[in-house]
Design an enzyme around this catalytic site. Structure first.
Site: not given
Ligand code: NAP
Length: 303
Positions: A132, A135-136
């Site tokens: 992701c 997200c990261d």
């Protein structure tokens, strides 16, 4: 037992669209999701090809879809649906929120990221291996990133990551991308994106045993990196329908262009169904069609 007209399983673009259309048509509708509404929209940074909206953040579009559905009277239920069966003309669902009886059910459970199967992939998940970008990605500002895959997700997310990272190297198993040309053109024009084509990542390794430091390719070459983002396709979230309706060999629910499945009154919409093109707009379109067909089906029961 709770009784409703239409149960929608999944609150991504397909599910929220189906639920909104069905509630607006006057039905009692519950839309079940174990996570926050939005589905894969929550994993997308920006969307630029949803008609009429221009550039919009994934989470914002999710929020707008949820508000619109709730405004039409949809009940959003934060509960996992663990099983489905049909008894006579009723569908019975077991959910974390109790048992539910519905006249029609729309499956919109979407799909999840597929794993690559490289050595070290599972071991270093959360320690540099990610699925992701939004997200990261921010954890790897100014770092060197490897992206695996050649579809729309790999290209879109490589472009997103390139804005944060020092370098992004896309490793793709063929010498041409599967993703849309407009995206590959942008990738080729981005200075800090490098390509390693016709190659595969076979191993993800670490110097200190704690976090990713290199990706090893099938030709023996080594890419020093701080993270490996894997975007090699999707796998349908269809486990609960395994013995309930027909699935294709990859686990997608077999559904026609009216979203009808092998079970009467049970419809499938969005990424979880067999379809040639998976986009936010096609998922929303599927949802509208599924709601319309559920309406026709329930009306036919009354005759
Ligand atoms: P995808 O289109 O199935 O692409 C998967 C990519 O991973 C392909 O390039 C494939 O290589 C590669 N791959 C698969 N298995 C592999 C393996 N074991 N080892 C190495 N490489 C492997 O999946 P996606 O990119 O996640 O997209 C899923 C759907 O969402 C698509 O329908 C896509 O159009 C849609 N989507 C749209 C947008 C957008 O419109 N902006 C954004 C994201 C996703 P090959 O090419 O050699 O098969």
């Amino acid at each position: 037992m709770k009784q409703i007209d239409i149960a929608v399983i999944g609150a991504g673009p397909a599910g929220l669209s189906a639920a909104a259309y069905a509630a607006r048509a006057g039905y009692t509708v519950s839309c079940f999701d174990q996570l926050a509404p939005g589905g894969q929209l929550l994993l997308i940074d920006e969307i630029e090809n949803y008609p009429g909206l221009g550039l919009i953040k994934g989470f914002q579009l999710a929020e707008q879809m949820e508000n619109q559905a709730s405004g039409f009277g949809v009940e959003i239920v934060y509960a996992k649906v663990s099983s489905i069966k049909k008894e006579g003309e009723s569908f019975l669902l077991e959910t974390e929120d109790g048992e539910v009886e519905a006249k029609s059910v729309i499956a919109a459970t979407g799909a999840a990221h597929r794993h690559l199967g490289a050595e070290g992939e599972e071991e270093y998940q959360g320690k540099g291996v990610s699925y992701c970008a939004t997200c990261d990605g921010p954890f790897f500002r100014g770092k060197d990133i490897v992206v695996v895959g050649g579809g729309d997700t790999a290209l879109t997310d490589a472009l997103y990551l390139a804005k944060l990272a020092n370098t992004v190297t896309i490793v793709h198993r063929r010498n041409e991308f599967r993703g849309q040309k407009i995206l590959s053109d942008r990738v080729l024009a981005t200075k800090n994106i490098k390509l390693a084509l016709s190659r595969q990542v076979v191993k993800i390794a670490s110097d200190d045993g704690k976090k990713v430091s290199k990706a090893i390719l099938d030709d023996g070459s080594i890419l020093n990196c701080d993270a490996v983002f894997i975007f090699v396709g999707i796998t349908p979230n269809s486990e609960i329908f395994n013995s309930f309706c027909e699935l294709d060999k990859n686990g997608f629910i077999v559904a026609n262009d009216k979203m009808e499945t092998s079970v009467k009154g049970f419809f499938a919409a969005g990424d979880v169904r067999t379809t040639a093109f998976r986009q936010v707009v096609t998922a929303a379109g599927d949802g509208a069609m599924a709601a319309h067909m559920a309406d026709e089906y329930i009306s036919s029961l009354r005759k």
